[in-house]
Design a protein around this motif. Structure first.
Motif, PDB file in Angstrom:
ATOM      1  N   MET A   1       0.836  -1.200   0.000  1.00 29.07           N
ATOM      2  CA  MET A   1       0.000   0.000   0.000  1.00 29.07           C
ATOM      3  C   MET A   1       0.866   1.242   0.000  1.00 29.07           C
ATOM      4  O   MET A   1       2.023   1.207   0.417  1.00 29.07           O
ATOM      5  CB  MET A   1      -0.934   0.031   1.215  1.00 29.07           C
ATOM      6  CG  MET A   1      -0.214   0.257   2.538  1.00 29.07           C
ATOM      7  SD  MET A   1      -1.257   0.555   3.979  1.00 29.07           S
ATOM      8  CE  MET A   1      -2.315  -0.842   3.998  1.00 29.07           C
ATOM      9  N   HIS A   2       0.312   2.323  -0.509  1.00 27.86           N
ATOM     10  CA  HIS A   2       0.969   3.619  -0.495  1.00 27.86           C
ATOM     11  C   HIS A   2       0.437   4.418   0.687  1.00 27.86           C
ATOM     12  O   HIS A   2      -0.743   4.300   1.038  1.00 27.86           O
ATOM     13  CB  HIS A   2       0.701   4.372  -1.803  1.00 27.86           C
ATOM     14  CG  HIS A   2       1.320   3.709  -2.992  1.00 27.86           C
ATOM     15  ND1 HIS A   2       2.617   3.939  -3.378  1.00 27.86           N
ATOM     16  CD2 HIS A   2       0.833   2.799  -3.867  1.00 27.86           C
ATOM     17  CE1 HIS A   2       2.895   3.204  -4.424  1.00 27.86           C
ATOM     18  NE2 HIS A   2       1.823   2.500  -4.754  1.00 27.86           N
ATOM     19  N   LEU A   3       1.304   5.210   1.311  1.00 28.27           N
ATOM     20  CA  LEU A   3       0.908   6.035   2.447  1.00 28.27           C
ATOM     21  C   LEU A   3       1.121   7.499   2.119  1.00 28.27           C
ATOM     22  O   LEU A   3       2.191   7.874   1.626  1.00 28.27           O
ATOM     23  CB  LEU A   3       1.735   5.673   3.684  1.00 28.27           C
ATOM     24  CG  LEU A   3       1.562   4.255   4.215  1.00 28.27           C
ATOM     25  CD1 LEU A   3       2.598   3.959   5.280  1.00 28.27           C
ATOM     26  CD2 LEU A   3       0.159   4.083   4.764  1.00 28.27           C
TER      27      LEU A   3
ATOM     28  N   VAL B   1       8.513  13.301   1.122  1.00 31.43           N
ATOM     29  CA  VAL B   1       8.568  12.199   0.160  1.00 31.43           C
ATOM     30  C   VAL B   1       7.356  11.292   0.332  1.00 31.43           C
ATOM     31  O   VAL B   1       6.727  11.275   1.382  1.00 31.43           O
ATOM     32  CB  VAL B   1       9.854  11.357   0.335  1.00 31.43           C
ATOM     33  CG1 VAL B   1      11.091  12.177   0.021  1.00 31.43           C
ATOM     34  CG2 VAL B   1       9.940  10.783   1.726  1.00 31.43           C
ATOM     35  N   ALA B   2       7.051  10.518  -0.690  1.00 33.16           N
ATOM     36  CA  ALA B   2       5.974   9.538  -0.611  1.00 33.16           C
ATOM     37  C   ALA B   2       6.480   8.284   0.097  1.00 33.16           C
ATOM     38  O   ALA B   2       7.677   7.999   0.091  1.00 33.16           O
ATOM     39  CB  ALA B   2       5.489   9.194  -2.013  1.00 33.16           C
ATOM     40  N   SER B   3       5.576   7.552   0.714  1.00 27.98           N
ATOM     41  CA  SER B   3       5.948   6.332   1.437  1.00 27.98           C
ATOM     42  C   SER B   3       5.089   5.166   0.966  1.00 27.98           C
ATOM     43  O   SER B   3       4.029   5.360   0.388  1.00 27.98           O
ATOM     44  CB  SER B   3       5.757   6.531   2.939  1.00 27.98           C
ATOM     45  OG  SER B   3       6.581   7.547   3.421  1.00 27.98           O
ATOM     46  N   ALA B   4       5.573   3.965   1.255  1.00 26.67           N
ATOM     47  CA  ALA B   4       4.822   2.763   0.911  1.00 26.67           C
ATOM     48  C   ALA B   4       5.175   1.668   1.906  1.00 26.67           C
ATOM     49  O   ALA B   4       6.257   1.676   2.499  1.00 26.67           O
ATOM     50  CB  ALA B   4       5.145   2.308  -0.499  1.00 26.67           C
ATOM     51  N   VAL B   5       4.267   0.723   2.073  1.00 24.89           N
ATOM     52  CA  VAL B   5       4.519  -0.478   2.859  1.00 24.89           C
ATOM     53  C   VAL B   5       4.905  -1.559   1.858  1.00 24.89           C
ATOM     54  O   VAL B   5       4.220  -1.755   0.859  1.00 24.89           O
ATOM     55  CB  VAL B   5       3.267  -0.902   3.658  1.00 24.89           C
ATOM     56  CG1 VAL B   5       3.507  -2.223   4.372  1.00 24.89           C
ATOM     57  CG2 VAL B   5       2.880   0.186   4.648  1.00 24.89           C
TER      58      VAL B   5
END
Length: 82
Positions: free
Chosen positions: A11-13, A24-28
């Motif tokens: 998933m993207h956070l 910045v963008a984050s992801a699991v």
């Protein structure tokens, strides 16, 4: 990571999920160990190359990898040294 595991974004956070919000963008990411993991000696060599390549900010691979072979190493691996 791909040498030892299969990686998949789960998933993207959004930045708002953190305090303070990062720029910045984050992801699991889910990492599943690979059954065909490389031999320990090959992993050690891969770690040396990776540490050298990413150990300096904003440098060309040719200079970052100079202690390990520099430009000729990049050419042998079909990687642009610039």
């Amino acid at each position: 990571a791909q040498a030892t595991a299969t990686a998949k974004i789960v998933m993207h956070l959004p930045a708002a999920a953190f305090t303070p919000p990062p720029k910045v963008a984050s992801a699991v990411v889910r990492l599943v160990p690979r059954p065909d993991r490389p031999a320990p000696d090959l992993l050690k060599r891969l770690e040396r190359v990776t540490a050298a390549a990413f150990g300096q900010r904003r440098k060309m691979l040719r200079s970052s990898l100079k202690p390990l072979g520099g430009g000729p190493l990049c050419e042998a691996a079909a990687v642009d040294p610039d």
